[in-house]
Design a protein around this motif. Sequence first.
Motif, short mmCIF file in Angstrom:
data_model
loop_
_atom_site.label_atom_id
_atom_site.label_comp_id
_atom_site.label_asym_id
_atom_site.label_seq_id
_atom_site.Cartn_x
_atom_site.Cartn_y
_atom_site.Cartn_z
N LEU A 7 19.60 -46.72 -35.91
CA LEU A 7 20.91 -46.17 -35.64
C LEU A 7 21.28 -46.34 -34.22
CD1 LEU A 7 23.20 -44.77 -36.78
CD2 LEU A 7 22.13 -42.43 -36.42
N THR A 8 22.30 -47.19 -34.01
CA THR A 8 22.61 -47.57 -32.73
C THR A 8 24.11 -47.91 -32.75
OG1 THR A 8 20.64 -48.93 -32.16
CG2 THR A 8 22.64 -49.09 -30.70
N LEU A 9 24.82 -46.85 -31.88
CA LEU A 9 26.28 -46.85 -31.97
C LEU A 9 26.91 -46.97 -30.40
CD1 LEU A 9 27.49 -44.74 -34.76
CD2 LEU A 9 27.59 -47.22 -34.63
N THR A 69 27.68 -51.43 -25.77
CA THR A 69 27.96 -52.29 -27.11
C THR A 69 26.70 -51.85 -28.20
OG1 THR A 69 26.38 -54.12 -26.25
CG2 THR A 69 28.64 -54.32 -25.51
N ALA A 70 27.04 -52.53 -29.33
CA ALA A 70 26.18 -52.14 -30.55
C ALA A 70 24.71 -52.90 -30.23
CB ALA A 70 26.83 -52.72 -31.86
N ASP A 71 24.78 -54.19 -29.41
CA ASP A 71 23.60 -54.83 -29.30
C ASP A 71 22.88 -54.55 -27.93
OD1 ASP A 71 23.86 -56.18 -31.82
OD2 ASP A 71 24.81 -57.83 -30.95
N GLY A 72 23.67 -53.52 -27.20
CA GLY A 72 22.92 -53.64 -25.76
C GLY A 72 21.46 -52.87 -25.79
N PHE A 205 29.38 -33.09 -36.62
CA PHE A 205 29.17 -34.52 -35.48
C PHE A 205 28.48 -35.60 -36.58
CE2 PHE A 205 25.79 -36.79 -33.66
CZ PHE A 205 26.52 -37.25 -32.79
N VAL A 206 27.52 -35.03 -37.41
CA VAL A 206 26.90 -36.09 -38.25
C VAL A 206 27.89 -36.84 -39.47
CG1 VAL A 206 25.23 -36.61 -39.85
CG2 VAL A 206 24.65 -34.99 -38.06
N GLU A 207 28.79 -35.65 -40.10
CA GLU A 207 29.64 -36.19 -40.97
C GLU A 207 30.68 -37.31 -40.31
OE1 GLU A 207 33.18 -34.42 -43.74
OE2 GLU A 207 31.83 -32.95 -42.64
N ASN A 208 31.36 -37.15 -39.20
CA ASN A 208 32.14 -37.86 -38.51
C ASN A 208 31.51 -39.29 -37.89
OD1 ASN A 208 34.30 -36.28 -38.54
ND2 ASN A 208 33.86 -35.27 -36.77
N LEU A 209 30.07 -39.29 -37.82
CA LEU A 209 29.29 -40.16 -37.48
C LEU A 209 29.35 -41.29 -38.54
CD1 LEU A 209 28.00 -41.06 -34.51
CD2 LEU A 209 25.96 -39.94 -35.47
N GLN A 210 28.94 -40.82 -39.51
CA GLN A 210 28.69 -41.34 -40.80
C GLN A 210 29.87 -42.37 -41.01
OE1 GLN A 210 25.76 -41.60 -42.91
NE2 GLN A 210 26.69 -43.36 -42.99
N LYS A 211 31.14 -42.14 -40.67
CA LYS A 211 32.25 -42.81 -40.96
C LYS A 211 32.44 -43.97 -39.97
CE LYS A 211 35.14 -38.36 -42.01
NZ LYS A 211 36.14 -37.43 -41.52
N LYS A 212 31.70 -44.16 -38.90
CA LYS A 212 31.50 -45.10 -37.93
C LYS A 212 30.55 -46.31 -38.47
CE LYS A 212 32.72 -42.07 -34.04
NZ LYS A 212 32.48 -41.70 -32.68
N THR A 213 29.86 -46.06 -39.53
CA THR A 213 28.54 -46.95 -39.75
C THR A 213 28.42 -46.96 -41.30
OG1 THR A 213 26.19 -47.59 -39.26
CG2 THR A 213 26.90 -45.36 -39.11
N THR A 214 27.74 -48.14 -41.81
CA THR A 214 27.17 -47.89 -43.08
C THR A 214 25.94 -47.77 -43.06
OG1 THR A 214 26.93 -50.69 -43.03
CG2 THR A 214 29.01 -50.02 -43.91
N ARG A 215 25.33 -47.78 -42.19
CA ARG A 215 23.86 -47.19 -42.09
C ARG A 215 23.89 -45.66 -42.26
NH1 ARG A 215 19.67 -43.95 -39.52
NH2 ARG A 215 17.94 -45.24 -39.07
N ARG A 216 23.07 -45.02 -42.96
CA ARG A 216 22.87 -43.66 -43.40
C ARG A 216 22.50 -43.12 -42.22
NH1 ARG A 216 18.99 -41.62 -46.66
NH2 ARG A 216 17.89 -43.65 -46.83
N VAL A 217 23.09 -41.92 -41.49
CA VAL A 217 22.79 -41.43 -40.65
C VAL A 217 22.02 -40.14 -40.48
CG1 VAL A 217 24.80 -42.25 -39.37
CG2 VAL A 217 24.90 -39.96 -40.35
N SER A 218 21.85 -39.57 -41.82
CA SER A 218 21.03 -38.60 -41.97
C SER A 218 20.50 -38.77 -43.56
CB SER A 218 21.78 -37.15 -42.13
OG SER A 218 22.72 -37.33 -43.45
N LYS A 219 19.07 -37.89 -43.69
CA LYS A 219 18.26 -38.07 -44.77
C LYS A 219 18.94 -37.71 -45.99
CE LYS A 219 13.62 -37.20 -46.54
NZ LYS A 219 12.30 -36.29 -46.33
#
Length: 233
Positions: A7-9, A69-72, A205-219
């Motif tokens: 998980l990297t944003l 950046t996402a890859d940094g 915070f976790v809920e808003n974060l999930q909107k930024k990525t297709t990768r699950r951010v919580s179990k």
Amino acid sequence: MARLPRLTLPGHPHHVIQRGNNRQAIFASSADYQTMLDLLDENARKFNVAIHAYVLMGNHFHLLATPETADGLPQMMQAVGRRYVRYFNDCQKRTGTLWEGRYKSTLIQTERYLLACMAYIDLNPVRADMVVQAKDYPWSSHGHYLGARIDKLITPHALVWALGNTPFAREAAYADLVQAGISTSQQQALTDSALRGWALGAPEFVENLQKKTTRRVSKGTAGRPVSTPKTKD
């Protein structure tokens, strides 16, 4: 089950842990510690990663870093890891792997956990009974924040600047923060989140974060909506 990507944003602070294989030593001399710091400094600049805190322990290290950046962050860790292994193997006349697989990391909620994560990192040598006080350990960023030395690797986060209006006030406030320590629940949450790769923060915070990525951010449970974990202060 396929392994989840890290998980990297960009723009978020990330807590990073890299361990030696089978908990073996990854530093054998002062020169080794300094080489690691030099590699981190070089590659953090190259890949636009701001390092806010670090501690180099005998068989692992921690970073608190914000990539632009996402890859940094993965690019920095890959470059540092590869070059350090070559250096260490040459010095020790050894071959083979040094790291315990991939580095572990996750991102944390700034307002709720950034300063706690810095204290957690600084207090690692104290918890390991290596020193009595964090200021006594030479291979961490703690001395920089106390004003004892200038560490070129460190980019202070805005929350650190907000601790006081003068360098002396910030240094005193930070020293008090580390001296006070963190709770057992915070310590466990910071360790578990990094090792398991789940975001650490309040449910919103976790809920808003999930909107930024297709990768699950919580179990979550397969086939059901992603749940948002509760955390303790």
